[in-house]
Write a protein that holds these residues in place. Structure first.
Motif, PDB file in Angstrom:
ATOM      1  N   UNK A  37     -16.987  -1.080 -16.240  1.00 17.83           N
ATOM      2  CA  UNK A  37     -17.138  -0.441 -15.208  1.00 17.83           C
ATOM      3  C   UNK A  37     -16.324  -1.292 -13.762  1.00 17.83           C
ATOM      4  N   UNK A  38     -16.785  -2.665 -14.169  1.00 17.82           N
ATOM      5  CA  UNK A  38     -16.184  -3.567 -13.207  1.00 17.82           C
ATOM      6  C   UNK A  38     -14.724  -3.869 -12.995  1.00 17.82           C
ATOM      7  N   UNK A  39     -14.266  -3.545 -14.892  1.00 19.93           N
ATOM      8  CA  UNK A  39     -12.951  -4.194 -14.862  1.00 19.93           C
ATOM      9  C   UNK A  39     -11.870  -2.589 -13.658  1.00 19.93           C
ATOM     10  N   UNK A  40     -12.653  -1.174 -14.034  1.00 19.88           N
ATOM     11  CA  UNK A  40     -11.373  -0.262 -13.895  1.00 19.88           C
ATOM     12  C   UNK A  40     -11.797  -0.673 -12.117  1.00 19.88           C
ATOM     13  N   UNK A  41     -12.789  -0.612 -11.834  1.00 22.47           N
ATOM     14  CA  UNK A  41     -12.855  -0.601 -10.391  1.00 22.47           C
ATOM     15  C   UNK A  41     -12.179  -2.103  -9.829  1.00 22.47           C
ATOM     16  N   UNK A  42     -12.247  -2.521 -10.022  1.00 16.92           N
ATOM     17  CA  UNK A  42     -11.011  -3.740  -9.956  1.00 16.92           C
ATOM     18  C   UNK A  42      -9.808  -3.097  -9.872  1.00 16.92           C
ATOM     19  N   UNK A  43      -9.611  -2.931 -11.099  1.00 13.91           N
ATOM     20  CA  UNK A  43      -7.457  -1.927 -11.073  1.00 13.91           C
ATOM     21  C   UNK A  43      -7.783  -1.100 -10.590  1.00 13.91           C
ATOM     22  N   UNK A  44      -8.981   0.276  -9.885  1.00 16.81           N
ATOM     23  CA  UNK A  44      -8.232   1.074  -9.569  1.00 16.81           C
ATOM     24  C   UNK A  44      -8.366   0.066  -7.569  1.00 16.81           C
ATOM     25  N   UNK A  45      -9.103  -1.143  -7.000  1.00 19.96           N
ATOM     26  CA  UNK A  45      -8.635  -1.466  -5.961  1.00 19.96           C
ATOM     27  C   UNK A  45      -7.254  -2.223  -5.805  1.00 19.96           C
ATOM     28  N   UNK A  46      -6.654  -2.750  -7.247  1.00 16.71           N
ATOM     29  CA  UNK A  46      -5.184  -3.120  -7.136  1.00 16.71           C
ATOM     30  C   UNK A  46      -5.199  -1.843  -7.046  1.00 16.71           C
ATOM     31  N   UNK A  47      -4.276  -1.066  -7.769  1.00 14.58           N
ATOM     32  CA  UNK A  47      -3.889   0.098  -7.441  1.00 14.58           C
ATOM     33  C   UNK A  47      -4.293   0.486  -6.498  1.00 14.58           C
ATOM     34  N   UNK A  48      -4.544   0.657  -5.632  1.00 10.34           N
ATOM     35  CA  UNK A  48      -4.629   1.771  -4.232  1.00 10.34           C
ATOM     36  C   UNK A  48      -4.245   0.308  -3.332  1.00 10.34           C
ATOM     37  N   UNK A  49      -4.619  -1.138  -3.314  1.00 14.84           N
ATOM     38  CA  UNK A  49      -3.569  -2.209  -2.603  1.00 14.84           C
ATOM     39  C   UNK A  49      -2.264  -1.487  -3.013  1.00 14.84           C
ATOM     40  N   UNK A  50      -1.429  -1.717  -3.335  1.00 18.94           N
ATOM     41  CA  UNK A  50       0.023  -1.406  -4.352  1.00 18.94           C
ATOM     42  C   UNK A  50       0.157  -0.105  -3.429  1.00 18.94           C
ATOM     43  N   UNK A  51      -0.537   0.380  -3.416  1.00 20.38           N
ATOM     44  CA  UNK A  51      -0.308   2.251  -2.255  1.00 20.38           C
ATOM     45  C   UNK A  51      -0.127   1.833  -1.052  1.00 20.38           C
ATOM     46  N   UNK A  52      -0.467   1.028  -0.776  1.00 21.70           N
ATOM     47  CA  UNK A  52      -0.960   0.933   0.721  1.00 21.70           C
ATOM     48  C   UNK A  52       0.408   0.269   1.117  1.00 21.70           C
ATOM     49  N   UNK A  53       0.267  -0.626   0.115  1.00 20.18           N
ATOM     50  CA  UNK A  53       2.254  -1.696   0.629  1.00 20.18           C
ATOM     51  C   UNK A  53       2.915  -0.719   0.363  1.00 20.18           C
ATOM     52  N   UNK A  54       3.009   0.225  -0.512  1.00 18.56           N
ATOM     53  CA  UNK A  54       4.455   0.912  -0.381  1.00 18.56           C
ATOM     54  C   UNK A  54       4.431   2.146   0.912  1.00 18.56           C
ATOM     55  N   UNK A  55       3.166   2.864   0.776  1.00 14.91           N
ATOM     56  CA  UNK A  55       3.081   3.369   2.144  1.00 14.91           C
ATOM     57  C   UNK A  55       4.055   2.808   3.768  1.00 14.91           C
ATOM     58  N   UNK A  56       3.457   1.458   3.597  1.00 15.33           N
ATOM     59  CA  UNK A  56       4.119   0.846   4.998  1.00 15.33           C
ATOM     60  C   UNK A  56       5.057   1.021   4.473  1.00 15.33           C
ATOM     61  N   UNK A  57       6.105   0.489   3.716  1.00 11.31           N
ATOM     62  CA  UNK A  57       7.994   0.274   2.615  1.00 11.31           C
ATOM     63  C   UNK A  57       8.476   0.916   2.762  1.00 11.31           C
TER      64      UNK A  57
END
Lengths: 162, 331
Positions: B193-213
């Motif tokens: 779950x740690x790994x999954x959570x880290x992964x989800x965080x990464x993905x959401x970060x990228x989504x936010x970046x794309x959102x700004x883009x």
């Protein structure tokens, strides 16, 4: 000392490598690649009209070559070099159909929708289907940037000749 | 040793010290409480139970919760099962708890030996400090199939640390239970779950970046909408490129370019006009004389654009973003 000054003057961009605006680097690369290619095309095919597909091929090739630090450019190059007939990065009609399909199936599970959309995004990106989701999302970001810059460059080229 | 005790005060025993029958009783009691409390969907039930548990003995509470970090999954599963099938859960839980207890000393060793030790430690720290962000995280991210019950539990979480810890374990395990009902060992679950959570965080970060883009993404909420926008934007960009290359093919014979003369300034001026251009249709786009490129030095922005003033701010951010994008990528 003098040599250093001379060298500094010769540099186009700033001294510190961090400050080179990559968008400009890309644009320069792109135009410097594309325009000679187009001229070559002109010279080779003197009589007949320039085929649109070949122009598209050159356009895509220039895009791939000027963005070689990104993963998708490798895939794009592969696509271009593997086929004599240039493949287009997208065909607007089919993507339009895809959109309609997607919107038509919206009754599904919410997470399934998101996955569908991610898959569709993967299809848009060259080589996206071979990447995992994380990687793809990152690559999409710089792909969008490069597409934008490419559009600008193409527009400027078109403007220049009309 | 407390193993021999068979008393109603077994609740006050430390979890690991209880023998199986005591644990069974303890679980029964807790499960009943949980089933009642969870089905009622009222106040922070976790808090109640844990406070109840903790009120007996603070020292034991400490030790118990040190075990909870390892075996919190067990407790969590208890919760999860409490929702539906209590009897099955009981039997399954007993076997799990026994295995959990065995593994708990190994867990620490394994986790310490593992190269992800830092993550484990950070997990513990995170649990205590960053629970609120994680709660938000849970409500936001739903790429993985996360059961609604998880969000229910997250809503029920009180502000106390203990309830957060166990509920965090509970929600983690719950999510995993949704996917794998059986494979739940304390330490493995945490790592996954740690790994999954880290992964989800990464993905959401990228989504936010794309959102700004992508222009116009700020108004849309939710991943689906943002992804929609991104897809449309990429497709429109690709269509533009196609259109422009078509145009180029048409006018190609007349190509007389002094490319070397294209100065950086001119491209920058293009950048400022770009968002507006993207928004309009391609045909309009090309006809608008953005500025004559053959003029060196002087920049003649002969654009009559109603939106020009409004786009300056986003265009600047776009420029800086492109720089930061490339910088981050090139690192």
């Amino acid at each position: 000392m003098e040599r250093q000054i001379i060298n500094k003057k010769k540099r186009v961009f700033s001294v510190e490598p961090n400050k080179i605006p990559p968008s400009e680097v890309f644009t320069r690369k792109y135009t410097s690649l594309l325009v000679p290619a187009l001229k070559k095309l002109n010279m080779n095919k003197n009589s007949s009209q320039v085929n649109q597909l070949t122009v598209k091929h050159e356009v895509d090739m220039a895009l791939a070559l000027s963005a070689q630090e990104f993963a998708w450019s490798r895939f794009l190059l592969q696509k271009l070099s593997s086929s004599n007939n240039p493949t287009t990065t997208t065909s607007s009609s089919s993507s339009g159909i895809r959109i309609q399909e997607r919107s038509g199936k919206e009754g599904g599970h919410e997470d399934g929708e998101i996955e569908e959309k991610l898959r569709e995004l993967q299809k848009l990106l060259p080589g996206g289907e071979e990447m995992n989701v994380e990687e793809m999302l990152g690559e999409i970001g710089n792909y969008i940037k490069c597409l934008e810059l490419q559009t600008i460059a193409l527009k400027s080229i078109v403007q220049d000749t009309t | 040793m407390l193993e021999g005790l068979v008393s109603p005060e077994s609740l006050s025993l430390s979890y690991a010290d209880m023998s199986v029958p005591e644990r069974l009783k303890w679980l029964q009691q807790h499960q009943q409480q949980e089933v009642l409390s969870l089905s009622s969907n009222d106040s922070p039930d976790l808090l109640q139970i844990l406070q109840f548990h903790g009120s007996n003995n603070d020292e034991l509470l400490q030790s118990t919760f040190s075990h909870f970090q390892m075996v919190g999954s067990g407790f969590g599963t208890n919760y999860n099962m409490g929702f539906g099938h209590s009897h099955e859960a009981m039997d399954g839980y007993i076997s799990r708890t026994s295995s959990c207890q065995i593994h708990s000393p190994d867990t620490m060793g394994v986790m310490l030996k593992n190269s992800e030790e830092n993550r484990a430690i950070s997990l513990k720290n995170k649990r205590k400090s960053e629970v609120k962000t994680r709660e938000e995280e849970k409500t936001e991210k739903k790429i993985k199939v996360e059961a609604e019950t998880e969000s229910n539990i997250s809503n029920k979480e009180a502000s106390s640390d203990t309830s957060k810890e166990t509920s965090k374990g509970a929600s983690q395990i719950q999510k995993l239970d949704y996917i794998h009902v059986r494979a739940r060992r304390g330490e493995a679950t945490d790592r996954h779950s740690l790994a999954e959570r880290a992964r989800r965080e990464k993905i959401s970060k990228k989504m936010k970046y794309l959102q700004d883009l992508v222009p116009g993404c700020n108004t849309v909420t939710g991943k689906a909408g943002v992804l929609d926008e991104i897809i449309n934007y990429v497709q429109s960009l690709q269509r533009q490129v196609e259109f422009l290359s078509m145009k180029l093919a048409v006018i190609n014979p007349e190509l007389e370019l002094g490319v070397e003369d294209l100065s950086v300034k001119q491209f920058q001026a293009y950048f400022t006009n770009f968002p507006v251009v993207i928004a309009s249709k391609p045909s309009v786009m090309v006809d608008v004389p953005l500025f004559p490129l053959d003029q060196q030095g002087s920049l003649n922005l002969s654009v009559s654009n109603p939106n020009q003033t409004s786009i300056d701010a986003p265009s600047e951010s776009w420029e800086t973003q492109s720089q930061s994008l490339f910088a981050s990528v090139l690192r």
